[in-house]
Design a protein around this motif. Structure first.
Motif, PDB file in Angstrom:
ATOM      1  N   UNK A 155       0.644  -1.535   0.423  1.00 42.33           N
ATOM      2  CA  UNK A 155      -0.311   0.213   0.342  1.00 42.33           C
ATOM      3  C   UNK A 155       0.801   1.594  -0.115  1.00 42.33           C
ATOM      4  N   UNK A 156       2.024   1.038   0.635  1.00 45.98           N
ATOM      5  CA  UNK A 156       2.745   2.525   0.508  1.00 45.98           C
ATOM      6  C   UNK A 156       3.964   2.109  -0.155  1.00 45.98           C
ATOM      7  N   UNK A 157       4.639   1.194   0.073  1.00 43.50           N
ATOM      8  CA  UNK A 157       6.297   1.580  -0.546  1.00 43.50           C
ATOM      9  C   UNK A 157       6.240   0.859  -2.032  1.00 43.50           C
ATOM     10  N   UNK A 158       5.316  -0.317  -3.117  1.00 43.83           N
ATOM     11  CA  UNK A 158       5.872  -0.680  -4.046  1.00 43.83           C
ATOM     12  C   UNK A 158       4.614   1.223  -4.596  1.00 43.83           C
ATOM     13  N   UNK A 159       3.706   1.613  -4.195  1.00 43.33           N
ATOM     14  CA  UNK A 159       3.213   2.763  -5.469  1.00 43.33           C
ATOM     15  C   UNK A 159       4.241   3.536  -5.255  1.00 43.33           C
ATOM     16  N   UNK A 160       4.828   3.529  -4.612  1.00 42.80           N
ATOM     17  CA  UNK A 160       5.729   4.890  -4.348  1.00 42.80           C
ATOM     18  C   UNK A 160       7.537   4.847  -5.776  1.00 42.80           C
ATOM     19  N   UNK A 161       7.800   3.663  -5.356  1.00 45.95           N
ATOM     20  CA  UNK A 161       9.027   3.046  -6.102  1.00 45.95           C
ATOM     21  C   UNK A 161       8.314   3.241  -7.555  1.00 45.95           C
ATOM     22  N   UNK A 162       6.528   2.362  -7.870  1.00 49.44           N
ATOM     23  CA  UNK A 162       6.107   2.118  -9.994  1.00 49.44           C
ATOM     24  C   UNK A 162       5.705   3.722  -9.963  1.00 49.44           C
ATOM     25  N   UNK A 163       5.524   4.595  -8.900  1.00 51.93           N
ATOM     26  CA  UNK A 163       5.020   6.488  -9.214  1.00 51.93           C
ATOM     27  C   UNK A 163       3.521   5.959  -9.035  1.00 51.93           C
ATOM     28  N   UNK A 164       3.085   5.138  -8.532  1.00 48.90           N
ATOM     29  CA  UNK A 164       1.155   5.471  -8.098  1.00 48.90           C
ATOM     30  C   UNK A 164       0.916   6.231  -6.814  1.00 48.90           C
ATOM     31  N   UNK A 165      -0.346   6.553  -7.415  1.00 52.34           N
ATOM     32  CA  UNK A 165      -0.500   7.114  -5.715  1.00 52.34           C
ATOM     33  C   UNK A 165      -0.649   5.753  -4.398  1.00 52.34           C
ATOM     34  N   UNK A 166      -0.272   6.565  -3.689  1.00 53.21           N
ATOM     35  CA  UNK A 166      -0.661   5.186  -2.267  1.00 53.21           C
ATOM     36  C   UNK A 166      -1.787   5.057  -1.728  1.00 53.21           C
ATOM     37  N   UNK A 167      -2.220   4.654  -0.503  1.00 48.91           N
ATOM     38  CA  UNK A 167      -3.107   3.810  -0.091  1.00 48.91           C
ATOM     39  C   UNK A 167      -3.738   5.331   0.278  1.00 48.91           C
ATOM     40  N   UNK A 168      -2.821   6.266   1.065  1.00 43.34           N
ATOM     41  CA  UNK A 168      -2.999   7.065   1.881  1.00 43.34           C
ATOM     42  C   UNK A 168      -3.245   7.998   1.001  1.00 43.34           C
TER      43      UNK A 168
END
Length: 456
Positions: free
Chosen positions: A334-347
């Motif tokens: 929900x947090x680490x992978x979205x940042x790495x993939x340049x996607x919006x995180x869950x928060x």
């Protein structure tokens, strides 16, 4: 002009023929030797000038060539001075002795015997040299190896042997082959041709003595396939279809055409598999590298469809992933992978969904000590049925607390989006690795080999 007894006078050439064929004890069935221990030296030369067909399914090649057979018959000699200087006459195959040469690996009955009474013409010179020229269109067996298709080489052989004549009777020598370039079709190019002579032992069926040799001439012809047609019609379309199937993971999960696009790509690759199967020899023992590539590629494309269905089920299903109960997994997905993939995180998605736009207030409203909720024109999410407590964060924006159900939906869609990107990356890496592996394997192509041709 008739002679004295009502007969046409013989020409000088006719006199030569009459003299040679009417000699005492001359027989076209006897070998042209005076000593039975002597062997007749026969030389053969093939001049290739066309490849008519290379049938890969039935594994045979059809070629057109000119065959020249030369030997010496000491019984057929004359002095040209006695016959008006005639040094050359034309004879027929059934009039004099001719070597019986057969094409051992022929696949058609018509082309087994190279020399026949109704084929070719004989030029006989005064020193007894016999020159037989034959135009041949023959079909011979050619083992097809398609491991490196469509960058493959094929070696086809022509096995020439005297028919029931051992080396001590007839010694056959195949001369270096001459070919008239270009000997090619739209698909094949002739690389080279070479001739080999050898003797092999056969069992004497009279007294079972394996000590008699038969001379054999082997002509080896090597062809190279032009791969451009197959690259443009098979390889390139299959690569593009696979990439299109993988791109479905980049489409939004709520897209209705996502699954239909993946299925369409699978059907397209299925058609290409049928085309490849129709092109390759059905009885080949070697599986082509390209065929393996297409099979694995087809499997990857088929796998993309159920994975897309699974991601859609995660995004819109009611079942929660069992791994989400682990804190480290939740933090990673929900947090680490979205940042790495340049996607919006869950928060970030929760913050974005909870932010509600309001109309900016006029200057006259600044004197009001308290803001009444009825003065705010709020744009709310259509799915919400009751207003949650709100707090003002800045002029024109308020935050609304999301319900647990809405948070669960955002969490599921975040997980599905991350999995989409991960699966897309894995498929892309697997496909590139597969493509590089196929290219490396094809670059190891040794050319062609044949047990009958030592140097090929």
């Amino acid at each position: 002009m008739l002679g004295t007894h009502g007969q046409f006078p013989l020409s000088e050439e006719g006199r030569v023929r009459s003299f040679l064929l009417n000699q005492a004890n001359y027989s076209s069935r006897d070998r042209p030797v005076f000593n039975s221990n002597d062997a007749v030296e026969v030389t053969l030369e093939l001049t290739l000038y066309a490849m008519i067909e290379l049938n890969e399914k039935n594994e045979f090649i059809t070629t057109a060539s000119w065959c020249t057979v030369v030997w010496n018959d000491p019984r057929l000699r004359w002095d040209p001075l006695d016959y008006g200087g005639v040094d050359l006459v034309i004879m027929y195959n059934d009039e004099i002795w001719t070597p019986k040469i057969q094409l051992s690996n022929s696949v058609s009955p018509e082309s087994v015997g190279v020399i026949s009474p109704d084929r070719g013409s004989i030029l006989l010179t005064s020193n007894g040299s016999v020159n037989l020229g034959i135009a041949l269109i023959v079909s011979t067996y050619c083992r097809i190896s398609i491991r490196y298709f469509p960058f493959d080489y094929q070696v086809c052989t022509f096995l020439l042997t005297p028919e029931n004549q051992f080396t001590n009777h007839v010694k056959l020598t195949l001369l270096e082959t001459v070919y008239q370039p270009p000997i090619a079709t739209n698909e094949w190019d002739l690389v080279d041709a070479s001739a080999y002579n050898s003797d092999f032992l056969v069992l004497d069926y009279l007294d079972n003595r394996p000590e008699l040799n038969v001379s054999t001439g082997t002509l080896c012809v090597r062809f190279k396939r032009d791969p451009r047609y197959y690259l443009l019609t098979l390889v390139l379309p299959s690569i593009l279809l696979s990439l299109l199937a993988f791109v479905t993971f980049l489409a939004p999960t709520d897209s209705g055409e996502r699954i239909s696009l993946g299925v369409s790509m699978v059907l397209g690759l299925t058609v290409f598999q049928l085309v490849v199967l129709d092109t390759l020899p059905a009885a080949s023992k070697d599986t082509p590298i390209l065929g393996k590539f297409l099979q694995v590629n087809f499997a990857l494309t088929c796998l993309a469809v159920p994975l897309s269905v699974g991601n859609i089920n995660i995004a819109y299903g009611d079942n929660k992933l069992p791994m989400m109960k682990w804190a480290w997994f939740r933090r990673m997905i929900l947090e680490t992978l979205p940042r790495r993939l340049e996607l919006p995180t869950y928060k970030e998605r929760v913050r974005q969904e909870s932010a509600i736009d309001v109309r900016p207030m006029s200057a006259a409203d600044d004197d009001t000590a308290a803001i009444q909720p009825s003065t705010l024109a709020v744009e709310r999410t259509p799915a919400r049925k009751q207003i949650q407590p709100i707090s003002i964060v800045s002029t024109g924006t308020v935050n609304e607390e999301l319900s647990p159900r809405e948070k669960a939906k955002l969490e599921a869609r975040t997980v599905a989006l991350v999995l989409d990107r991960l699966v897309y990356g894995c498929f892309l890496v697997a496909f590139i690795s597969l493509l590089v592996g196929m290219s490396v394997a094809l670059l190891q192509n040794p050319g062609a080999s044949s047990i009958e041709c030592p140097s090929i």
